[in-house]
Design an enzyme around this catalytic site. Structure first.
Site, PDB file in Angstrom:
ATOM      1  N   TYR A   1      21.205 -31.662 -14.640  1.00 26.61           N
ATOM      2  CA  TYR A   1      19.997 -32.262 -14.074  1.00 26.61           C
ATOM      3  C   TYR A   1      19.733 -31.682 -12.697  1.00 26.61           C
ATOM      4  O   TYR A   1      20.595 -31.045 -12.095  1.00 26.61           O
ATOM      5  CB  TYR A   1      20.102 -33.795 -14.008  1.00 26.61           C
ATOM      6  CG  TYR A   1      21.023 -34.323 -12.941  1.00 26.61           C
ATOM      7  CD1 TYR A   1      20.546 -34.593 -11.659  1.00 26.61           C
ATOM      8  CD2 TYR A   1      22.369 -34.555 -13.206  1.00 26.61           C
ATOM      9  CE1 TYR A   1      21.390 -35.089 -10.673  1.00 26.61           C
ATOM     10  CE2 TYR A   1      23.217 -35.054 -12.227  1.00 26.61           C
ATOM     11  CZ  TYR A   1      22.726 -35.321 -10.960  1.00 26.61           C
ATOM     12  OH  TYR A   1      23.562 -35.790  -9.985  1.00 26.61           O
ATOM     13  N   CYS A   2      18.518 -31.909 -12.205  1.00 27.54           N
ATOM     14  CA  CYS A   2      18.134 -31.472 -10.856  1.00 27.54           C
ATOM     15  C   CYS A   2      17.089 -32.452 -10.319  1.00 27.54           C
ATOM     16  O   CYS A   2      17.083 -33.616 -10.705  1.00 27.54           O
ATOM     17  CB  CYS A   2      17.626 -30.027 -10.874  1.00 27.54           C
ATOM     18  SG  CYS A   2      16.120 -29.787 -11.831  1.00 27.54           S
ATOM     19  N   ARG A   3      16.198 -31.990  -9.461  1.00 32.06           N
ATOM     20  CA  ARG A   3      15.170 -32.872  -8.900  1.00 32.06           C
ATOM     21  C   ARG A   3      13.967 -32.988  -9.826  1.00 32.06           C
ATOM     22  O   ARG A   3      13.453 -34.074 -10.066  1.00 32.06           O
ATOM     23  CB  ARG A   3      14.725 -32.375  -7.521  1.00 32.06           C
ATOM     24  CG  ARG A   3      13.698 -33.304  -6.855  1.00 32.06           C
ATOM     25  CD  ARG A   3      13.142 -32.750  -5.566  1.00 32.06           C
ATOM     26  NE  ARG A   3      12.533 -31.441  -5.715  1.00 32.06           N
ATOM     27  CZ  ARG A   3      11.310 -31.218  -6.222  1.00 32.06           C
ATOM     28  NH1 ARG A   3      10.561 -32.208  -6.610  1.00 32.06           N
ATOM     29  NH2 ARG A   3      10.835 -29.995  -6.308  1.00 32.06           N
TER      30      ARG A   3
ATOM     31  N   MET B   1      16.578 -35.951 -12.050  1.00 24.32           N
ATOM     32  CA  MET B   1      17.552 -37.024 -11.829  1.00 24.32           C
ATOM     33  C   MET B   1      16.905 -38.388 -12.044  1.00 24.32           C
ATOM     34  O   MET B   1      17.545 -39.312 -12.542  1.00 24.32           O
ATOM     35  CB  MET B   1      18.108 -36.910 -10.413  1.00 24.32           C
ATOM     36  CG  MET B   1      19.166 -37.921 -10.080  1.00 24.32           C
ATOM     37  SD  MET B   1      19.997 -37.631  -8.510  1.00 24.32           S
ATOM     38  CE  MET B   1      18.831 -38.272  -7.358  1.00 24.32           C
TER      39      MET B   1
END
Length: 118
Positions: free
Chosen positions: A86-88, A114
């Site tokens: 995951y990331c932003r 996220m």
């Protein structure tokens, strides 16, 4: 000719709708699937920068920025290791998913942003 075009158009619309029905960011089923995989033992990887990670991350996540992922693959274990990334926003985790699959990781799930975890 018109009938052929109408049938072709209907088939294309059906294909597009089928393709769009798979899990994707924003769909609560994506978070459910990611959570299920992590609970079953998948490694949860935050591919954002160390600064972003320090500002907050999902419980149990490890931080391997996407730009460092290729040289830090060993930290994930063998390619049979299930991984959730995951990331932003989902862009970096998409790149991470592709890289991991190209490197032979067989069970990679992209949570996307996220915020999808809920």
């Amino acid at each position: 000719m018109k009938v052929t075009l109408a049938v072709t158009a209907a088939l294309l619309v059906g294909l597009v709708l089928t393709a769009c029905s798979h899990l994707r960011a924003g769909d609560p089923a994506v978070a459910d699937e990611a959570r299920r995989r992590v609970e079953a033992g998948a490694t949860l990887v935050d591919v954002r920068s160390p600064e972003e990670f320090a500002d907050g991350h999902l419980p149990g996540a490890v931080n391997i920025p996407v730009g460092e992922l290729a040289r830090r693959l060993g930290e994930l274990g063998p390619p049979t290791t299930p991984v959730v990334v995951y990331c932003r926003s989902g862009a970096r985790s998409g790149r991470a998913e592709r890289l991991l699959k190209e490197q032979g990781f067989q069970d990679v799930f992209n949570l996307g942003p996220m915020s999808a975890w809920r």
